[in-house]
Design an enzyme around this catalytic site. Structure first.
Site, PDB file in Angstrom:
ATOM      1  N   GLU A   1       0.833  -1.204   0.000  1.00 37.31           N
ATOM      2  CA  GLU A   1       0.000   0.000   0.000  1.00 37.31           C
ATOM      3  C   GLU A   1       0.863   1.248   0.000  1.00 37.31           C
ATOM      4  OE1 GLU A   1      -3.753   2.236   2.058  1.00 37.31           O
ATOM      5  OE2 GLU A   1      -2.823   0.592   3.159  1.00 37.31           O
TER       6      GLU A   1
ATOM      7  N   GLU B   1      -2.519 -11.168   3.463  1.00 35.42           N
ATOM      8  CA  GLU B   1      -3.343 -11.152   4.667  1.00 35.42           C
ATOM      9  C   GLU B   1      -4.304 -12.339   4.763  1.00 35.42           C
ATOM     10  OE1 GLU B   1      -1.920  -6.956   4.171  1.00 35.42           O
ATOM     11  OE2 GLU B   1      -2.616  -8.537   2.848  1.00 35.42           O
TER      12      GLU B   1
END
Length: 256
Positions: free
Chosen positions: A110, A130
């Site tokens: 990100e 994740e």
């Protein structure tokens, strides 16, 4: 040496993650240092562009460091708030070039996607691990991934945890250029110099306008007025551009 190094050369700021032994995972202390760096860049009119890079060939950043288990009074805003995870989002007004190598995953992915231009070493791998390890939360990376990649490519990364290599990321338009790791720093510097050759205030106004209406229909964007663009019309740099054009020379920008 600090875990986040900050320096300014000419009109270019350099922000460097310097924790290669932890694959540049961001600690709370690094989070605070990054916040200070972004704030300094925003507030200094002599900074026209920034380069975000990381020490070590193995990893750009693997996200937040969760190994220590130490609590802090305020929640981490990963990357000093630039991404908005865990805290208020910091909007970087100046153009940002990211130089990415090795593992660029999770919150590190990100952080890279917050840049306006991404240069990747051919060693780079981008991923969202994740769900593969059973973690999901305030995961801004998924929202950026499905906006900056084709939807099904982004969703496949989210749902499988599979990584994509630098050449694939370039194919899908996620990165601007792929180079050998040895050339990464020089290539990022060349991109920053290209950016600073343009009017810094025009660049900042253009970035603000583009991002402000990114999620809106084109018709809305075309009918919008942008204060930063209107303010630019009365700047010295705007006049310098006109004079330089008339005199057939390169403009000399001041950022004023």
């Amino acid at each position: 040496m600090a875990d986040v190094e900050y320096s300014v050369t000419g009109n270019i700021a350099h922000v460097r993650l310097n924790r290669p032994q932890g694959l540049n995972a961001i600690t709370p202390e690094m989070d605070d240092l990054l916040f200070e760096a972004w704030t300094a860049i925003n507030e200094d009119p002599n900074i026209w562009c920034a380069i975000l890079s990381a020490e070590g060939e193995k990893g750009f950043c693997i996200g937040a460091d969760v190994s220590g288990g130490a609590e802090r009074k305020s929640r981490m805003a990963l990357a000093g708030g630039l991404t908005g995870i865990g805290g208020p989002m910091v909007t970087l007004k100046k153009p940002l070039v990211a130089a990415v190598q090795g593992f660029c995953v999770g919150g590190g992915f990100e952080l890279a996607m917050c840049a306006d231009i991404i240069v990747a070493a051919d060693t780079a791998q981008f991923g969202l691990p994740e769900t593969k390890v059973g973690i999901i939360g305030e995961c801004g990376v998924v929202h950026r991934a499905v906006r900056q990649l084709p939807y099904r490519i982004g969703m496949a990364m989210i749902l499988t945890g599979d990584r994509i290599k630098a050449d694939v990321a370039e194919r899908y338009g996620l990165v601007n250029e792929v180079v050998a790791f040895a050339d990464l720093a020089d290539t990022a510097q060349k991109w920053a110099e290209k950016v600073t050759a343009a009017s810094p205030l025009a660049n900042q106004a253009a970035k603000e306008a583009a991002n402000a209406r990114l999620g809106h229909p084109l018709e809305v964007a075309l009918m919008s007025r942008f204060e930063s663009i209107e303010q630019y019309a009365s700047t010295a740099d705007k006049r310098e551009g006109e004079v330089a054009g008339a005199e057939r020379r390169k403009p000399v920008w001041t950022g004023r």
